[in-house]
Design a protein around this motif. Structure first.
Motif, PDB file in Angstrom:
ATOM      1  N   GLU A 296      73.466  61.066  49.996  1.00 26.56           N
ATOM      2  CA  GLU A 296      72.729  59.675  50.320  1.00 26.56           C
ATOM      3  C   GLU A 296      71.773  59.498  49.455  1.00 26.56           C
ATOM      4  OE1 GLU A 296      72.813  58.330  55.155  1.00 26.56           O
ATOM      5  OE2 GLU A 296      71.292  59.967  54.453  1.00 26.56           O
ATOM      6  N   ASP A 297      71.326  58.158  49.280  1.00 26.11           N
ATOM      7  CA  ASP A 297      70.217  57.844  48.374  1.00 26.11           C
ATOM      8  C   ASP A 297      68.847  57.262  49.306  1.00 26.11           C
ATOM      9  OD1 ASP A 297      72.136  57.581  46.413  1.00 26.11           O
ATOM     10  OD2 ASP A 297      72.533  55.571  46.606  1.00 26.11           O
ATOM     11  N   GLY A 298      67.516  57.486  48.567  1.00 25.77           N
ATOM     12  CA  GLY A 298      66.535  57.172  49.189  1.00 25.77           C
ATOM     13  C   GLY A 298      65.259  56.928  48.103  1.00 25.77           C
ATOM     14  N   THR A 299      64.146  56.559  48.966  1.00 25.68           N
ATOM     15  CA  THR A 299      62.953  56.278  47.903  1.00 25.68           C
ATOM     16  C   THR A 299      61.711  57.002  48.509  1.00 25.68           C
ATOM     17  OG1 THR A 299      62.923  53.921  48.742  1.00 25.68           O
ATOM     18  CG2 THR A 299      64.149  54.276  46.800  1.00 25.68           C
ATOM     19  N   LEU A 300      60.710  57.347  47.706  1.00 24.18           N
ATOM     20  CA  LEU A 300      59.305  57.688  48.210  1.00 24.18           C
ATOM     21  C   LEU A 300      58.464  56.460  47.636  1.00 24.18           C
ATOM     22  CD1 LEU A 300      58.914  61.609  48.006  1.00 24.18           C
ATOM     23  CD2 LEU A 300      59.236  60.027  50.237  1.00 24.18           C
ATOM     24  N   ILE A 301      57.750  55.774  48.486  1.00 18.34           N
ATOM     25  CA  ILE A 301      56.835  54.801  47.556  1.00 18.34           C
ATOM     26  C   ILE A 301      55.266  55.236  47.772  1.00 18.34           C
ATOM     27  CG2 ILE A 301      56.074  52.379  47.845  1.00 18.34           C
ATOM     28  CD1 ILE A 301      58.929  51.483  48.766  1.00 18.34           C
ATOM     29  N   CYS A 302      54.461  55.168  47.009  1.00 21.15           N
ATOM     30  CA  CYS A 302      53.172  55.528  46.822  1.00 21.15           C
ATOM     31  C   CYS A 302      52.324  54.223  46.345  1.00 21.15           C
ATOM     32  CB  CYS A 302      52.897  57.002  46.381  1.00 21.15           C
ATOM     33  SG  CYS A 302      50.986  57.185  46.497  1.00 21.15           S
ATOM     34  N   ARG A 303      51.694  53.461  47.278  1.00 18.01           N
ATOM     35  CA  ARG A 303      50.979  52.389  46.757  1.00 18.01           C
ATOM     36  C   ARG A 303      49.579  52.349  47.110  1.00 18.01           C
ATOM     37  NH1 ARG A 303      55.866  47.924  47.341  1.00 18.01           N
ATOM     38  NH2 ARG A 303      57.080  48.461  45.650  1.00 18.01           N
ATOM     39  N   ALA A 304      48.608  52.270  46.079  1.00 19.86           N
ATOM     40  CA  ALA A 304      47.075  52.256  46.846  1.00 19.86           C
ATOM     41  C   ALA A 304      46.593  51.250  45.749  1.00 19.86           C
ATOM     42  CB  ALA A 304      46.439  53.680  46.516  1.00 19.86           C
ATOM     43  N   ASN A 305      45.065  50.959  46.390  1.00 25.10           N
ATOM     44  CA  ASN A 305      44.321  49.808  45.874  1.00 25.10           C
ATOM     45  C   ASN A 305      42.962  50.465  45.521  1.00 25.10           C
ATOM     46  OD1 ASN A 305      43.470  47.437  44.245  1.00 25.10           O
ATOM     47  ND2 ASN A 305      44.074  46.163  45.742  1.00 25.10           N
ATOM     48  N   GLY A 306      41.963  49.880  44.958  1.00 25.78           N
ATOM     49  CA  GLY A 306      40.675  50.221  44.700  1.00 25.78           C
ATOM     50  C   GLY A 306      39.939  49.440  43.527  1.00 25.78           C
ATOM     51  N   ASN A 307      38.700  49.467  43.508  1.00 27.21           N
ATOM     52  CA  ASN A 307      37.855  48.945  42.289  1.00 27.21           C
ATOM     53  C   ASN A 307      37.314  50.056  41.734  1.00 27.21           C
ATOM     54  OD1 ASN A 307      36.716  47.043  40.704  1.00 27.21           O
ATOM     55  ND2 ASN A 307      35.607  46.180  42.375  1.00 27.21           N
ATOM     56  N   PRO A 308      37.551  50.363  40.413  1.00 25.41           N
ATOM     57  CA  PRO A 308      38.635  49.824  39.786  1.00 25.41           C
ATOM     58  C   PRO A 308      39.985  50.259  40.358  1.00 25.41           C
ATOM     59  CG  PRO A 308      37.419  51.944  38.714  1.00 25.41           C
ATOM     60  CD  PRO A 308      36.639  51.388  39.881  1.00 25.41           C
ATOM     61  N   LYS A 309      41.226  49.691  39.689  1.00 27.27           N
ATOM     62  CA  LYS A 309      42.439  50.062  40.145  1.00 27.27           C
ATOM     63  C   LYS A 309      42.535  51.496  40.031  1.00 27.27           C
ATOM     64  CE  LYS A 309      46.798  48.605  41.214  1.00 27.27           C
ATOM     65  NZ  LYS A 309      46.972  47.921  42.520  1.00 27.27           N
ATOM     66  N   PRO A 310      43.028  52.221  41.027  1.00 25.97           N
ATOM     67  CA  PRO A 310      43.573  53.718  40.822  1.00 25.97           C
ATOM     68  C   PRO A 310      44.749  54.202  40.099  1.00 25.97           C
ATOM     69  CG  PRO A 310      44.067  52.860  42.838  1.00 25.97           C
ATOM     70  CD  PRO A 310      43.467  51.747  42.620  1.00 25.97           C
ATOM     71  N   ASN A 311      44.662  55.410  39.517  1.00 27.82           N
ATOM     72  CA  ASN A 311      45.795  55.879  38.950  1.00 27.82           C
ATOM     73  C   ASN A 311      46.836  56.633  39.860  1.00 27.82           C
ATOM     74  OD1 ASN A 311      44.880  55.154  36.182  1.00 27.82           O
ATOM     75  ND2 ASN A 311      43.481  56.817  36.079  1.00 27.82           N
ATOM     76  N   ILE A 312      47.826  56.625  39.652  1.00 29.57           N
ATOM     77  CA  ILE A 312      48.903  57.102  40.640  1.00 29.57           C
ATOM     78  C   ILE A 312      49.582  58.083  39.878  1.00 29.57           C
ATOM     79  CG2 ILE A 312      51.001  57.034  42.144  1.00 29.57           C
ATOM     80  CD1 ILE A 312      48.781  55.429  43.063  1.00 29.57           C
ATOM     81  N   SER A 313      49.415  59.548  40.358  1.00 30.59           N
ATOM     82  CA  SER A 313      50.447  60.617  39.869  1.00 30.59           C
ATOM     83  C   SER A 313      51.183  61.459  40.786  1.00 30.59           C
ATOM     84  CB  SER A 313      49.241  61.586  39.192  1.00 30.59           C
ATOM     85  OG  SER A 313      48.422  62.170  40.232  1.00 30.59           O
ATOM     86  N   TRP A 314      52.332  62.075  40.466  1.00 31.28           N
ATOM     87  CA  TRP A 314      53.173  62.725  41.445  1.00 31.28           C
ATOM     88  C   TRP A 314      53.159  64.029  41.343  1.00 31.28           C
ATOM     89  CZ3 TRP A 314      55.483  60.604  45.706  1.00 31.28           C
ATOM     90  CH2 TRP A 314      55.465  59.013  45.646  1.00 31.28           C
ATOM     91  N   LEU A 315      53.212  65.032  42.301  1.00 34.83           N
ATOM     92  CA  LEU A 315      53.231  66.344  42.175  1.00 34.83           C
ATOM     93  C   LEU A 315      54.742  66.623  43.269  1.00 34.83           C
ATOM     94  CD1 LEU A 315      50.090  65.777  42.519  1.00 34.83           C
ATOM     95  CD2 LEU A 315      50.115  68.227  42.083  1.00 34.83           C
ATOM     96  N   THR A 316      55.145  68.009  42.697  1.00 35.16           N
ATOM     97  CA  THR A 316      56.330  68.365  43.376  1.00 35.16           C
ATOM     98  C   THR A 316      55.950  69.666  43.776  1.00 35.16           C
ATOM     99  OG1 THR A 316      58.531  68.714  43.817  1.00 35.16           O
ATOM    100  CG2 THR A 316      57.790  68.770  41.565  1.00 35.16           C
ATOM    101  N   ASN A 317      55.934  70.171  45.312  1.00 34.60           N
ATOM    102  CA  ASN A 317      55.608  71.539  45.721  1.00 34.60           C
ATOM    103  C   ASN A 317      54.137  71.843  44.918  1.00 34.60           C
ATOM    104  OD1 ASN A 317      58.155  71.612  47.173  1.00 34.60           O
ATOM    105  ND2 ASN A 317      59.269  72.538  45.438  1.00 34.60           N
ATOM    106  N   GLY A 318      53.298  71.042  44.636  1.00 32.82           N
ATOM    107  CA  GLY A 318      52.067  71.424  44.197  1.00 32.82           C
ATOM    108  C   GLY A 318      51.883  71.428  42.734  1.00 32.82           C
ATOM    109  N   VAL A 319      52.939  71.194  41.954  1.00 31.87           N
ATOM    110  CA  VAL A 319      53.170  71.476  40.584  1.00 31.87           C
ATOM    111  C   VAL A 319      53.033  69.769  40.006  1.00 31.87           C
ATOM    112  CG1 VAL A 319      54.290  72.157  38.370  1.00 31.87           C
ATOM    113  CG2 VAL A 319      53.866  73.489  40.736  1.00 31.87           C
TER     114      VAL A 319
END
Length: 1271
Positions: A365-388
């Motif tokens: 199957e197919d799927g997605t993980l979405i991570c959207r946030a806001n703030g002032n100033p605009k926040p940076n989004i970073s991903w980790l997998t299993n803590g790495v």
């Protein structure tokens, strides 16, 4: 008001739906799944250094995860530190510092990792810091010396703690210092005075800092403040400086506001989104400035804006970016204003728009993980997998990172992992764990089988079908065993499998089947729905106002589904009812007995079932008289005034409308309270006017609609100084009681009008217009002084002046009085009488010289009396009448004279002493008038063509009768009148046989007498000629006569016709157009007594028979006598009658005692036998047929009754005698003539007794006399 709560209300359904959506994404714990962090400590964790440090980290997964920690970014080896342990089956750390450890050694940033074979989840960075409550640094606190009216700031400067302490100011007694618009504490803890007053002087201004984490309070050294008033400051400078150096302190002057904080005209403030924004402005000035807040270019947000610290602090909660802008505070007093502008910038730490969520996929199957946030100033989004970081994590061909989204395609079991999304900016970060779990599982339904749902009608019904499967199963719902698939607008199908019926009805009841299927299988489950009738309150409690001590009842009647068992609970102010036997709960009501103040509040009836709850509330207001005022204080004490202030007592829910102030004079009337004044209920001070030489105490009474309060406690006493009298006696008069004296009287001063001790009066007098000197005498506190040896009726100038030990009152005003009067010396002369008509005469006389009056001329009095009636031979006794004419009159009218009579009169002058001599008697005669009606008219001896008429002469002929006139006319069967025939009869005749009449015909007769002046009043009668010498068949009422007294009249008549006829009497005022008044005659009597008549009034009367339409007698006219004092004597109040009755009662008692003794001895007292043997022949039994007495029978009812006189005595002024009534004349009866000779005098009823004329009695007849007169 009524509120209704149900388990399946719309808000509850939304919460339930969200919860079920979350649980639908969870993997059952019996299936393999990566770790999930379920509990962790807060990011910023301040710990108590006196307790063990517990850092939480809980997680779940299959297989169960293992835990590891990092500290400050490096691995934290737990095994190497004996003070650190991990809770079993948990990742929670426990650091033992109770036995010698130090919390500071474990400060740092901690992070927990939970790991199993499918991935690793990590916690937030947890910053551990121990709380701190440092002591104040030692410093020498200098006393503050400040001039009255100047500003002052007392600095607190608390030690820096973690977290920051709470600041407050108290004194040595641990009492908070009062704060107000003038004195208040700033956000930094300093105490600000906009201007100081002498009462601010004290030595114990103490700043306290409370550290909540350690539960400790630190105290700063007390600060002493000394405020110098202008007067005391000048005295100090004068004592310490030479004359050449001394200029003096400047007087206290007002000044415009300036800001104490913040400084300058502008400042900046940065606040984070979601926090509380606090802006502060504190100003100094005299008078104390008032602060006002505005937002430039916008409005302050509604419902989120609050003003604190007497409007010196602006508070906005839950701030957002929209709250950025410029806020201006304006400080203003009467001398001007100042302002400060604060530019507010709202920044934001990161906050979620879409947080990543766990993803369960089946292989391929197919799927997605979405991570959207806001703030002032605009926040940076970073991903980790299993803590790495994902950039250095092992490659996975099934995933692709695209900014805030990870895209998965054709996943396999090895793709299972935990992904972390980190959103950060300079104000904070967000960290979220979301796993990807690749499974292949057939459907399973997690909701228990045959679950029963009960719901209230007209509410949403949510039927669960919690499921799991991979791939995600499809869900279908059916109703009933063989029902078709459900679809359409009546149902809502949620992604978590829940079936929603938005508005459940009674027909929604039934069994519902949920079916879950995917490519690996199919499963189903049944649930049951029951829809119940809602619970309703059909009779709600109502608002009540009750006075204290009364009782009140609240009703609460409910209607409910018969399968549900409701319980009714009563609440007071949303809490339980007090445990008190006065509260009585019945099935459908709550009763409160002997209501008290504490019973005031809101009472709620709550009806609960297992499915719903309804409630209805009503307010009980307990009212009562107000509590008494207290804390009475006297200020501004002056000689003639004082200010009284008080504190109102509780109004007991009925507003105070006014206050009553009373005073006590402790010197003259201790214990007696007098009314002083009253003020409106909003006032608590009043300026009271005082009198000298009074020992005042005051008390205050509050008043509301219920009543008056108890009086307050008395105020302190206040004795005013003595002074000279302010006023002189009032009501000064000079009136002689004897011809040779002058009596001077006055109203003495009352109570404290004396203004001091030794109250006396100086009485002065002198004869007017003679030039004599004043004669004076000082008398004690009396109200009268008699001057003897004065000439008769001479004017005097008089004055009375008050004085006391301190002096005289102001000069009094003079009044004119007269010495005593004597009887007039001269009679009026030249008395002349002019006859106006037969009942009215005008009298003229010459006035007497004023010097001969020897007193105040009050008027002239005419005595007149009737000497003889010229139409009657017998002489009447003299009956003198009096008319008084006020003032210096020379004429007057004599009303109510009898026509054709001789009168005499004389005139006398009247002063305050009495009457003077009478003028010679003047004889005059009145002319003839029209006569009264004949005394009776009797028609008898009816034949076929004739009737015999008999009559009596008028009671008041009022002249010489010259003839009688008889008019008659026939009446046909339809009561129509025929032609009128007139016959003139000589005056000396008393009967007439009227012949040549028609047989069997009713005639109506009109009969009256005449004098030379004209015709008098007529009397009417009806009669019927017979047919064939047979007794007439028509009923007949004739010879209606009336014997009148003052307020009643005996009416009698003769009746011929059928037996057992009920009569009625109709009467009314003669000449009036008002309807006849009707009185029913009891039985078939031929007499009746009319009561409640008005004295001196002419009435018309007629008699009729019930059941005979239109059949009434001829009319008769009579007149009641004038109002006279009753001469009847009530024998029940006479002494002889009371004595007689007591003797009779005593005799009967003796006879009863003798009888009782003889019966006890066995003898026989043959009273009954004697009564039977010797019956009293005078005692006759009542007739059994009609209930009347033996000597009065029905047969007698048809006999002519003995006639009494139908006319009143000569004391009554007849209407036919004169149209002028005494009521229209004289002062005594409110009547007056004008100056043209009409009557203005006063009529008084002085009469000499005369015997009654005719058959009249001189007194009102009793009911017995009334009966005897008809026997």
């Amino acid at each position: 008001m009524m509120t209704k709560k149900t388990i399946s209300a719309s808000r509850a359904s939304l919460i339930l739906f969200l919860c079920r959506m979350i649980t639908a994404l969870e993997v059952p714990l019996d299936l393999s799944q990566p770790p999930t962090i379920t509990q962790q400590s807060p990011k910023d964790y301040i710990v108590d250094p006196r307790e063990n440090i517990v850092i939480q980290c809980e997680a779940k997964g299959k297989p169960p995860p293992s835990f590891s920690w990092t500290r400050n970014g490096t691995h934290f080896d737990i095994d190497k530190d004996a003070r650190v342990t991990v809770k079993p089956n948990s990742g929670t750390l426990v650091i033992n510092i109770m036995n010698g450890g130090k919390a500071e050694a474990y400060e740092g940033v901690y992070q927990c990792t939970a790991r199993n074979e499918r991935g690793a989840a990590i916690s937030n960075n947890i910053v551990i810091r121990p709380s701190r409550s440092p002591l104040w640094t030692k410093e020498k606190v200098e006393p503050k010396h400040v001039r009255e009216g100047d500003p002052l700031v007392l600095h607190c400067s608390p030690p820096v703690g973690l977290p920051p302490p709470i600041i407050f100011w108290m004194d040595n007694s641990f009492q908070r210092l009062p704060q107000n618009e003038r004195v208040s504490q700033g956000l930094n803890g300093d105490l600000y005075f906009s201007n100081v007053k002498p009462e601010d002087t004290r030595e114990d201004y103490i700043c306290y800092a409370r550290f909540n984490h350690t539960q400790t309070i630190q105290q700063k050294q007390p600060i002493s403040v000394k405020v110098f008033s202008m007067d005391s400051l000048n005295e100090t400078i004068s004592a310490n400086l030479s004359d050449t150096d001394f200029y003096g302190a400047k007087p206290l002057t007002e000044r415009r506001p300036t800001l104490l904080t913040p400084v300058g005209s502008t400042s900046n403030k940065v606040e984070l989104r979601g926090n509380v924004l606090l802006l502060e402005c504190i100003a100094e000035g005299l008078p104390t400035p008032v602060i006002r807040w505005i937002k430039e270019g916008g409005e302050l947000p509604i419902n989120r804006t609050f003003f604190e610290n007497f409007k010196k602090t602006l508070k906005i909660v839950e701030v957002s970016e929209a709250d950025s802008g410029k806020y201006k505070c304006v400080a203003r007093n009467p001398l001007g204003s100042t302002h400060h502008t604060i530019t507010v910038t709202v920044k934001a730490a990161p906050y979620w728009i879409t947080a990543p969520r766990n993803l369960v996929l089946s292989p391929g199957e197919d799927g997605t993980l979405i991570c959207r946030a806001n703030g002032n100033p605009k926040p940076n989004i970073s991903w980790l997998t299993n803590g790495v970081p994902i950039a250095i994590a092992p490659e996975d061909p099934s995933r692709k990172v695209d900014g805030d989204t990870i895209i998965f395609s054709d996943v396999q079991e090895r793709s299972s992992a935990v992904y972390q999304c980190n959103a950060s900016n300079e104000y904070g970060y967000l960290l979220a764990n979301a796993f990807v779990n690749v499974l292949a599982e057939p459907p399973r339904i997690l909701t228990p089988a045959n679950k029963l749902y009960q719901i209230i009608a007209n509410n949403p019904a949510l039927l669960d079908c919690a499921f799991f499967g991979s791939p995600v199963p499809e869900i279908e719902w059916f109703k009933g065993v063989k029902g078709s698939i459900l679809h359409g607008d009546l149902y809502v199908f949620h992604d978590n499998g829940t079936l929603e019926i938005p508005v459940a009805q009674k027909d929604s009841t039934g069994t519902y089947t949920c079916v879950a299927r995917n490519k690996l299988g199919k499963v189903q489950n049944e649930v049951h729905l029951e829809v119940k009738d809602p619970t309703m309150i059909i009779k709600q409690p109502e608002y009540k106002i009750i006075q204290k001590g009364g009782q009140v009842s609240f009703e609460c009647t409910i209607k409910h589904d018969r399968t549900l068992m409701p319980t009714i609970t009563w609440l007071k102010d949303n809490g339980e009812l007090p445990v008190d036997e006065r509260f009585i709960i019945h099935k459908d009501s709550l009763a409160i007995m002997n209501v008290t103040d504490k019973d005031d509040g809101t009472y709620t009836c709550v009806a609960n079932t297992t499915l719903d709850s309804v409630s209805a509330s009503a307010v009980l207001t307990v009212v009562d008289r107000p509590d008494p005022p207290f804390d009475l204080e006297l200020t501004d004490q002056l000689e003639r005034s004082i200010q009284l202030s008080w504190i109102p007592g509780y109004d007991n829910n009925s507003p105070i409308t006014n206050f009553v102030i009373e005073y006590e004079d402790g010197m003259r009337e201790p214990g007696v309270w007098h009314y002083q004044t009253e003020v409106h209920g909003t006032q608590t001070t009043v300026q009271l006017k005082l009198s000298p030489y009074v020992n005042y105490s005051f008390r205050v009474i509050a008043v509301n609609e219920i009543g008056r309060s108890q009086p307050s406690e008395a105020s302190e006493q206040y004795l005013t100084k003595a002074a000279k009298p302010d006023e002189n006696p009032s009501g000064v008069q000079g009136i002689g009681s004897e011809p040779d004296n002058l009596v001077i009287i006055w109203e003495p001063l009352k109570g404290f009008q004396s203004n001091g001790p030794g109250l006396q009066y100086k009485v002065s007098w002198r004869q007017k217009d003679v030039g004599d000197e004043w004669t004076s005498v000082i008398v004690a506190n009396v109200s009268k002084y008699i001057v003897s040896g004065t000439p008769t009726f001479v004017p005097y100038e008089i004055k009375v002046q008050a004085l006391n030990d301190l002096g005289y009152a102001p000069e009094p005003a003079e009044v004119i009085g007269h010495s005593g009067e004597d009887l007039p010396m001269v009679a009026p002369g030249n008395v002349q009488v002019h006859i106006v008509n037969s009942t009215l005469a005008k009298v003229h006389w010459d006035p007497v010289p004023l010097k001969t009056v020897r007193g105040h001329l009050q008027g002239y009095r005419i005595y007149y009396w009737k000497v003889q009636s010229l139409s009657k031979r017998r002489q009447r006794h003299v009956e003198k009448k009096i008319l008084t004419f006020s003032g210096n009159k020379t004429h007057g009218m004599l009303p109510g004279l009898e026509p054709y009579s001789s009168y005499k009169l004389n005139v006398r002058v009247v002063n305050g002493k009495g009457e003077g001599p009478a003028s010679p008697d003047k004889l005059f005669k009145t002319p003839e008038g029209v006569p009264s009606s004949p005394s009776f008219l009797k028609i008898s001896n009816p034949t076929l063509d004739s009737l015999t008429l008999e009559w009596g002469p008028p009671t008041h002929p009022n002249g010489v009768l010259i003839a009688y006139t008889l008019k008659f006319q026939p009446i046909n069967s339809t009561h129509e009148l025929g032609p009128l025939i007139e016959i003139r009869i000589p005056a000396n005749e008393t009967s007439l046989i009227l012949s040549n009449l028609n047989y069997s015909t009713r005639y109506k007769f009109y009969f009256y007498a005449q004098t030379s002046v004209g015709s008098g009043s007529q009397i009417t009668e009806e009669a019927v000629t017979i047919m064939d010498e047979v007794r007439p068949v028509y009923p007949r009422i004739r010879n209606v006569t009336a014997s009148a007294a003052e307020t009643y009249a005996n009416i009698s008549w003769e009746y011929e016709g059928p037996d057992h006829v009920n009569f009625y009497v109709e009467y009314g005022v003669a000449g009036s157009k008002e309807d006849w008044k009707k009185e029913i005659v009891n039985g078939s009597r031929s007499f009746f007594v009319l009561k409640g008549l008005t004295p001196g009034t002419s009435y018309k009367v007629r008699v009729g028979a019930e059941g005979l339409s239109g059949f009434v007698s001829s009319e008769d006219v009579f007149e009641t006598g004038p109002a006279m004092a009753s001469r009847q004597v009530d024998i029940a109040t006479q002494g002889w009658f009371i004595g007689l009755m007591c003797a009779v009662a005593l005799l009967i008692l003796i006879l009863l005692i003798v009888c009782f003794i003889r019966r006890n001895k066995g003898g026989k007292y043959p009273v009954k036998e004697k009564e039977d043997a010797h019956a009293d022949p005078e005692i006759q039994p009542m007739k059994e047929d009609d209930g009347t007495f033996g000597e009065y029978s029905d047969a007698e009812d048809h006999k002519p009754l003995k006639k009494g006189s139908r006319t009143p005595s000569d004391r009554t002024v007849k209407k036919e005698d004169s149209d002028d009534s005494l009521v229209d004349y004289g002062e005594g009866v409110n009547g007056q003539f004008n100056e043209d000779g009409s009557f203005i005098g006063q009529y008084s009823g002085k009469k000499e007794k005369e015997p009654a004329e005719g058959n009249e009695s001189s007194e009102a007849p009793s009911p017995v006399n009334a009966m005897n007169s008809f026997v």
